[in-house]
Design a protein around this motif. Structure first.
Motif, PDB file in Angstrom:
ATOM      1  N   GLY A 143       0.703  -1.320   0.087  1.00 14.52           N
ATOM      2  CA  GLY A 143       0.021  -0.104   0.051  1.00 14.52           C
ATOM      3  C   GLY A 143       0.946   1.217  -0.077  1.00 14.52           C
ATOM      4  O   GLY A 143       1.799   1.367  -0.744  1.00 14.52           O
ATOM      5  N   PRO A 144       0.387   2.245   0.854  1.00 12.12           N
ATOM      6  CA  PRO A 144       1.120   3.659   0.780  1.00 12.12           C
ATOM      7  C   PRO A 144       2.673   3.519   1.434  1.00 12.12           C
ATOM      8  O   PRO A 144       3.440   4.099   0.675  1.00 12.12           O
ATOM      9  CB  PRO A 144       0.112   4.323   2.042  1.00 12.12           C
ATOM     10  N   VAL A 204       4.397   2.949  -2.020  1.00 15.66           N
ATOM     11  CA  VAL A 204       4.458   4.368  -2.827  1.00 15.66           C
ATOM     12  C   VAL A 204       5.453   5.188  -2.087  1.00 15.66           C
ATOM     13  O   VAL A 204       6.161   5.833  -2.877  1.00 15.66           O
ATOM     14  CB  VAL A 204       3.077   4.910  -2.662  1.00 15.66           C
ATOM     15  N   LEU A 260      -1.720   6.477  -4.756  1.00 19.58           N
ATOM     16  CA  LEU A 260      -2.429   5.715  -3.702  1.00 19.58           C
ATOM     17  C   LEU A 260      -3.745   4.897  -4.438  1.00 19.58           C
ATOM     18  O   LEU A 260      -4.105   3.752  -3.869  1.00 19.58           O
ATOM     19  CB  LEU A 260      -2.732   6.835  -2.690  1.00 19.58           C
ATOM     20  N   GLN A 301      -2.691   1.799  -6.203  1.00 20.23           N
ATOM     21  CA  GLN A 301      -2.254   0.814  -5.456  1.00 20.23           C
ATOM     22  C   GLN A 301      -3.492   0.051  -4.859  1.00 20.23           C
ATOM     23  O   GLN A 301      -3.396  -1.083  -4.650  1.00 20.23           O
ATOM     24  CB  GLN A 301      -1.195   1.500  -4.491  1.00 20.23           C
ATOM     25  N   ARG A 302      -4.204   0.965  -4.447  1.00 21.07           N
ATOM     26  CA  ARG A 302      -5.498   0.528  -3.620  1.00 21.07           C
ATOM     27  C   ARG A 302      -6.216  -0.481  -4.670  1.00 21.07           C
ATOM     28  O   ARG A 302      -6.828  -1.530  -4.459  1.00 21.07           O
ATOM     29  CB  ARG A 302      -6.387   1.453  -3.328  1.00 21.07           C
ATOM     30  N   LEU A 309       4.053  11.796   2.438  1.00 27.47           N
ATOM     31  CA  LEU A 309       3.535  10.622   3.210  1.00 27.47           C
ATOM     32  C   LEU A 309       4.529  10.115   4.422  1.00 27.47           C
ATOM     33  O   LEU A 309       4.011   8.979   5.086  1.00 27.47           O
ATOM     34  CB  LEU A 309       4.161   9.357   2.015  1.00 27.47           C
TER      35      LEU A 309
END
Length: 292
Positions: A30-31, A34, A80, A83-84, A197
Motif C-alpha cells: 500500500g502507501p 508508494v 495511492l 495501489q488500492r 507520506l
C-alpha cells in the motif's frame, strides 16, 4: 506528431506498463510501497537534478511553484488510488480502465475547457473507449455489477483515470506554458510526495518494515522506471507535441498491460476482455487522430 516525440511516447508506454506490473506485485504494501519507490526515485534522479540546478537555465516563480505543488498532490492521490485498485481487483482490469479513462476525460476536458471543437471521429473515439471499458468490466455478463465487490476494479480504475487526466493537464501546462523542465517537475513532485507520506509511514516504522519485506528491489525498480516513463512523455510535450495527441498515444500501454496480466500474472482473461482492449485501443487511436 513528429517521429521523435512519438518514439518517446511509445517507449514510455512500454516502460509504464512494466513498472505497473512490478507495483502490482507489491500491492499489499500500500502507501508504504508508494513512499519507498518515490524515495528511491529522488535518489536515482538526484544527479540529473543537481546537474540541471548547476548548468540548466531554470526559472522559478509563484505559478511554477504552485504548478509543481498541485502536480505532487494529484500524483500522490493517483499512486495511492492505483495501489488500492491493485489490492482489490485484477491488474488486467484496473490498468486498462485507468489508462482508458485518462485520455477519455482529457479529451472531454479539451472540448469543454479549451473549447476544442469535437469532430465526428472524436466522438466515435469517445464512444469506442466507453464500449471497450464496458466489455473489460462486464466480460459480457452484466450480473458482475450485482456481485459483492464486483465494481471495485471499475471504481478504482475510473478514479485513477480521472487523476491521470488531471495531472496530464496540469503537467502539460507546466512544461509547455510555464517552461518547467520535465526532470525538475517530476523530481520535485516526487520529493514533495515523500514528505507528504513520511508522517504516515514513519508513525509505525515496525509495521512499515514488515510491509516492505521482499519488496525493496521492486521499490528500487519502480523508483527508477516510473519517473523515466513520465519524463519521456513530458519531453515529447516540451518538443512541441500536442497534449491532445500525447495523452491518447501514451495509452498504448493499456494493451501491453493487458498482455502482461495474461502472460506473466496468469490472470484469467476472456475473449470479452481481449475484444474490449482492442476496441479501447481503437478508440484511443481515433481520439488521437481526431485531434490533429
Amino acid at each position: 506528431m513528429s517521429l521523435l516525440p512519438l518514439t518517446l511516447v511509445v517507449l514510455a508506454a512500454f516502460i509504464h506498463a512494466t513498472w505497473n506490473l512490478l507495483a502490482q506485485r507489491a500491492a499489499a504494501a500500500g502507501p508504504t510501497f508508494v513512499f519507498a519507490y518515490n524515495f528511491f526515485a529522488c535518489i536515482v534522479y538526484l544527479p540529473w537534478m543537481l546537474w540541471l540546478l548547476v548548468y540548466g537555465e531554470l526559472t522559478w516563480s509563484l505559478p511554477v511553484a504552485g504548478c509543481i505543488l498541485l502536480s505532487a498532490i494529484i500524483h500522490l492521490a493517483y499512486s495511492l488510488c492505483l495501489q488500492r485498485g491493485y489490492q482489490v481487483a485484477d491488474f488486467s482490469v484496473v490498468y486498462p480502465i485507468a489508462r482508458g479513462t485518462g485520455p477519455l476525460l482529457s479529451s472531454i476536458g479539451a472540448f469543454i475547457l479549451l473549447r476544442e471543437m469535437p469532430t465526428a471521429q472524436g466522438i466515435l473515439g469517445l464512444l469506442a473507449v466507453v464500449t471497450g471499458i464496458g466489455f473489460i468490466c462486464t466480460q459480457g455478463d452484466l450480473s458482475a455489477f450485482r456481485r459483492p465487490r464486483g465494481l471495485d476494479g471499475v471504481r478504482w480504475g475510473t478514479a485513477t483515470g480521472s487523476l491521470i487526466a488531471s495531472y496530464t493537464v496540469v503537467d502539460g501546462y507546466g512544461v509547455k506554458l510555464l517552461g518547467i523542465h520535465p526532470v525538475v517537475l517530476d523530481w520535485v513532485s516526487n520529493l514533495l510526495r515523500v514528505f507528504l507520506l513520511a508522517p504516515i509511514v514513519m508513525s509505525n516504522r515496525t509495521r512499515a518494515r514488515e510491509k516492505m519485506k521482499g519488496h525493496w528491489l521492486l521499490a528500487v525498480s519502480v523508483g527508477a522506471l516510473s519517473p523515466l516513463s513520465y519524463i519521456l512523455v513530458l519531453s515529447a510535450i516540451e518538443m512541441g507535441a500536442p497534449l491532445s495527441l500525447v495523452a491518447p498515444a501514451r495509452e498504448m500501454s493499456m494493451m501491453v498491460g493487458a498482455i502482461f496480466g495474461m502472460v506473466i500474472l496468469r490472470e484469467r482473461v476472456t475473449a470479452w476482455r481481449i475484444v474490449g482492449c482492442l476496441i479501447l485501443i481503437a478508440g484511443v487511436v481515433l481520439l488521437g487522430s481526431a485531434s490533429q
